[in-house]
Write an enzyme that holds these catalytic residues in place. Structure first.
Site, PDB file in Angstrom:
ATOM      1  N   ASP A   1       0.741  -0.714  -0.021  1.00 15.36           N
ATOM      2  CA  ASP A   1      -0.031   0.778  -0.349  1.00 15.36           C
ATOM      3  C   ASP A   1       0.808   1.352   0.285  1.00 15.36           C
ATOM      4  O   ASP A   1       1.734   1.654   0.649  1.00 15.36           O
ATOM      5  CB  ASP A   1      -1.142   0.263   1.384  1.00 15.36           C
ATOM      6  CG  ASP A   1      -1.918   0.775   1.587  1.00 15.36           C
ATOM      7  OD1 ASP A   1      -2.403   1.762   0.329  1.00 15.36           O
ATOM      8  OD2 ASP A   1      -2.966   1.225   2.345  1.00 15.36           O
TER       9      ASP A   1
ATOM     10  N   ASP B   1      -2.840   2.778  -6.100  1.00 15.83           N
ATOM     11  CA  ASP B   1      -1.578   2.188  -5.142  1.00 15.83           C
ATOM     12  C   ASP B   1      -1.707   0.954  -4.108  1.00 15.83           C
ATOM     13  O   ASP B   1      -1.394   1.637  -3.757  1.00 15.83           O
ATOM     14  CB  ASP B   1      -2.085   3.514  -4.401  1.00 15.83           C
ATOM     15  CG  ASP B   1      -3.076   3.786  -3.508  1.00 15.83           C
ATOM     16  OD1 ASP B   1      -3.185   4.719  -2.728  1.00 15.83           O
ATOM     17  OD2 ASP B   1      -4.185   3.185  -3.943  1.00 15.83           O
ATOM     18  N   GLU B   2      -2.226   0.281  -3.887  1.00 20.12           N
ATOM     19  CA  GLU B   2      -2.511  -0.682  -3.793  1.00 20.12           C
ATOM     20  C   GLU B   2      -2.730  -2.553  -4.427  1.00 20.12           C
ATOM     21  O   GLU B   2      -3.820  -2.551  -5.387  1.00 20.12           O
ATOM     22  CB  GLU B   2      -4.008  -1.089  -2.787  1.00 20.12           C
ATOM     23  CG  GLU B   2      -4.260  -0.630  -1.648  1.00 20.12           C
ATOM     24  CD  GLU B   2      -5.475  -0.847  -1.212  1.00 20.12           C
ATOM     25  OE1 GLU B   2      -6.171  -0.008  -1.287  1.00 20.12           O
ATOM     26  OE2 GLU B   2      -5.400  -1.294   0.116  1.00 20.12           O
TER      27      GLU B   2
END
Lengths: 366, 421
Positions: free
Chosen positions: B12, B107-108
């Site tokens: 993350d 983003d993860e």
């Protein structure tokens, strides 16, 4: 072999020759350069078999003439980082010693017999011209040549001599630059040849002074350029250059003239909002002005306007701003002229005397 | 409690959008930076830097409220093109270690590195390598959780944020989970949390000690789910996301066909259909693949990539036809055509000077694009008719009168192909 020469001259020469030496080659000898000491001079030769350079340093103290083949990159790096005024090169059975003052290195050598033979510049059929003329034509065109993608024939600059004019053309299939300059017309015309872009750039690198005379020579499959210190040979690209004359608009419905610097500035401005994948700036041309518009999904949109000399009703066309700016950077006129017929047909920019630049538009679905 | 070794990673990025903005404009460093919509348009905060979080600013908070909390807030409009580009870079790093990458957002992502250990070291070592490589390649900081399951991996990265790295071993799950609030369980929202509290359940440990059947009675399927999670049981696998990568059509003929003209006509109809399908989805394709299966089941494919993506039948057919003519002779059992390298039609198209063909194929005056434009306009009208009166309302003249023939399985043997990777 033993020779003593000026360090800076040696460094500069090595830097030029290193441009053609491949970092990694299936033929290890090509990662080397050949240094030959002879009557008061040192010649440095490097090649990747596509392009070859022979660079000559004068005023060298030669104690023992002869050749040596040493790794190109290491030699350049070592000489560059030395600090003395002169460098001494000498060889033993197996090694080459490079020293300056107290510092020295010992390099592994390869058999000079194994090094590819590079031809020498003859005196026949050479075409003399001013170095600056040649370099300017390359600067005006080579940027438009294809790089990674595109047909192999477009990875070079088409060069021809006709009617006392030296003409160069380069294209990557989306834009095309064409420039001409008069040269000494006494020489026979040379048939069109495609010179690799890398080779052209190297030619320009060795033209130290634009006022110096250079000699150009075209053979069946190679082109050579000779300057005061250097001889460069490049293998011509064997392919069919696109029939570029056909895509240069002869007559255009729309003809607009604008201040070059203002157009550059406004294009850059609007291009800021366009995305990486969708670079397009739309030009809406009206009586007396151009409106520029750019947008991208994630960023938003931008508008700009500038005064323009345009007589027609309204017209519209969109371009990749990077392509247009590439050309405008070389524009030699205060006012640039753009001609085009439809929003799907080529845009023709007149960037100077005997200098045109064609850019294919971008079409945008609603 | 299972004794699985940790192989699941949750990576993350820390305050991703804001971090990219700060990376690209160092003058923003140390300032409360937010990415989001303007307050006068009821914008909300999409991401807040850690400095902004010190003021209490959170993502999804109305921008107006964020401004009240932090008057010095630097609000930037989101630049998704740029974030997407960075995201791609990061996903590329993940895929160097394992093909099992399940992106959750830009983003993860979850990664399953079981099977990669021999190459790169154990999950924990891989996690650290990835974290280092993200920093080196993008200048951005990620938090990494390593655990035997998705739930625990995400928990691990959450607990260690920012700039965190945490591994949860199977034997320490109980000790770690017990004191945490039940709201840390994925699926326990504020309302479920309140209901649990009414039952005297505040921590994950409280929940785990309850009888599973009792929790199930109270909360139904959710009850089973959260009770399992409270025990660290999460059997969800990491599923690499599939995007539509290709669109095509193939047909198994009722009997093997050797008539070349018949095959060409089939091919033309497939190309028309595939093109229509692409247009319908707002896509274009660049790579044409022809597939042919012979009577003896040997299958050959031939591929050609165009300079420009297309969704026009005649354009696809001209390439497919070229590929078809190079096929080895023999009766065919199956023929198909597929377009890949798909892109959105809204992506502007850079026109080319010399057309797709070899040298000299461009017509003088460059009429290739004029021809294409005409074809596009005609196609637009044809599509309108097809949508109104059905697929067969308008077909190329050469396909007139070709009725569908029943295939080996009673259908006409046509299969539409929408492929992932």
């Amino acid at each position: 072999m033993k020779a003593i020469c000026n360090r800076e001259k040696l460094r500069d020469a090595l830097a030029v020759v290193n441009n053609v030496v491949p970092a990694k080659s299936t033929k290890p000898i090509l990662e080397n350069i050949c240094l030959v000491a002879m009557d008061n001079a040192l010649e440095i030769v490097g090649t990747d078999l596509e392009c070859a350079v022979r660079y000559r340093i004068e005023d060298v103290q030669v104690d023992e003439p002869g050749p040596v083949v040493v790794p190109a990159r290491v030699t350049l790096d070592f000489v560059r980082d030395l600090s003395g005024e002169t460098v001494t090169l000498s060889t033993s059975e197996q090694n080459c010693f490079i020293s300056s003052g107290e510092d020295t290195c010992e390099l592994v050598t390869m058999d000079p017999e194994e090094f590819p033979v590079i031809s020498r510049f003859g005196s026949e059929d050479t075409i003399p011209m001013q170095g600056g003329t040649f370099r300017r034509l390359v600067d005006r065109t080579a940027f438009a040549a294809a790089r990674e993608a595109g047909r192999y024939a477009m990875h070079g600059v088409l060069t021809e001599i006709d009617n006392g004019m030296l003409k160069m053309v380069a294209t990557d299939g989306r834009r095309l630059a064409l420039a001409e300059a008069p040269i000494d017309a006494r020489h026979a015309p040379a048939k069109p040849a495609i010179v690799p872009t890398k080779c052209m750039n190297l030619f320009c690198r060795v033209i130290a002074d634009p006022l110096d005379q250079v000699q150009l020579h075209f053979a069946e499959n190679q082109v050579g350029l000779k300057t005061k210190n250097a001889e460069i040979f490049g293998r011509l690209i064997d392919g069919e250059f696109p029939r570029y004359q056909a895509v240069i608009p002869k007559e255009s419905k729309n003809l607009v003239e604008v201040d070059t610097q203002t157009l550059i500035q406004k294009l850059r401005l609007v291009a800021n909002v366009t995305g990486v994948e969708a670079r397009a700036v739309r030009l809406r041309i009206k009586k007396g002005e151009i409106e520029l518009f750019g947008q991208s999904v994630g960023r938003g949109e931008a508008r700009a306007r500038l005064d323009a000399d345009f007589k027609g009703d309204t017209a519209e066309i969109a371009f990749n701003p990077d392509y247009v700016l590439d050309g405008l950077k070389n524009c030699e006129e205060l006012q640039v002229r753009l001609e085009f017929n439809e929003k799907t047909s080529p845009g023709k920019f007149r960037l100077g005397e005997n200098y045109i630049y064609i850019v294919m538009p971008i079409t945008i679905d609603a | 409690m299972n004794s699985k070794t940790p192989t699941i990673l949750h990576v993350d990025m820390d305050s991703f959008y804001a971090s990219i903005e700060i990376r690209d404009d160092p003058s923003l460093a140390g300032r409360p930076v937010c990415v989001g919509g303007p307050s006068d348009q009821r914008g909300v905060i999409a991401a807040a830097s850690y400095k902004a979080r010190e003021y209490g600013v959170r993502s999804a908070m109305p921008t107006a409220e964020a401004r009240r909390l932090c008057p010095d807030l630097v609000l930037l409009p989101p630049d998704f093109d740029r974030y997407t580009a960075v995201s791609r870079e990061i996903m590329t790093i993940f895929r160097q270690y394992t093909p099992l990458v399940e992106p959750l957002s830009l983003d993860e992502a979850f990664l399953d590195v079981a099977g990669s250990e021999r190459l790169f070291g154990d999950a924990s070592a891989i996690g650290r390598q990835i974290k280092r490589e993200i920093l080196r390649r993008t200048g951005l900081v990620a938090s990494v959780g390593v655990a035997p399951s998705k739930f625990l991996a995400k928990l691990a990265s959450d607990l260690s944020k920012p700039d965190g790295f945490k591994e949860i071993q199977a034997h320490e799950v109980r000790e770690l989970l017990d004191p945490l609030s039940v709201s840390k369980i994925y699926g326990v929202g504020p309302r479920t949390a309140l209901r649990l509290e009414a039952l005297g359940v505040r921590t994950i440990g409280d929940l785990a000690r309850r009888d599973k059947a009792e929790v199930a009675r109270e909360f139904g399927a959710t009850g089973v789910w959260i009770h399992d999670l409270a025990h660290g049981i999460d059997t969800r696998r990491v599923i690499p996301r599939r995007e539509e990568k290709s669109h095509g059509m193939e047909r198994t003929f009722p009997t093997d066909v050797s008539d070349r003209e018949e095959l060409r006509l089939s091919l033309l109809s497939f190309c028309e259909e595939v093109a229509f399908g692409l247009r319908d989805k707002g896509l274009r394709g660049r790579t044409v693949t022809l597939k042919a299966r012979y009577g003896d089941f040997t299958t050959v494919t031939r591929t050609k990539t165009l300079d420009h993506a297309t969704n026009l039948g005649p354009r696809i057919y001209s390439v497919a036809r070229e590929l078809f003519e190079k096929l080895p002779p023999g009766p065919l059992r199956l023929l198909g055509v597929q377009l890949s390298g798909l892109s959105d039609v809204r992506v502007p198209v850079q026109e080319s000077l010399f057309g797709d063909g070899g040298p000299g194929t461009n017509a003088p005056g460059g009429s290739s694009y004029d021809a294409r434009l005409k074809l596009e306009r005609a196609t637009e009208s044809v599509d309108k008719l097809r949508r109104k009166f059905g697929d067969r309302a308008v077909v190329p003249a050469s396909l007139l009168g070709r009725e569908n023939l029943a295939g080996r399985d009673g259908t006409d043997g046509r299969v539409e192909l929408d492929g992932g990777e």
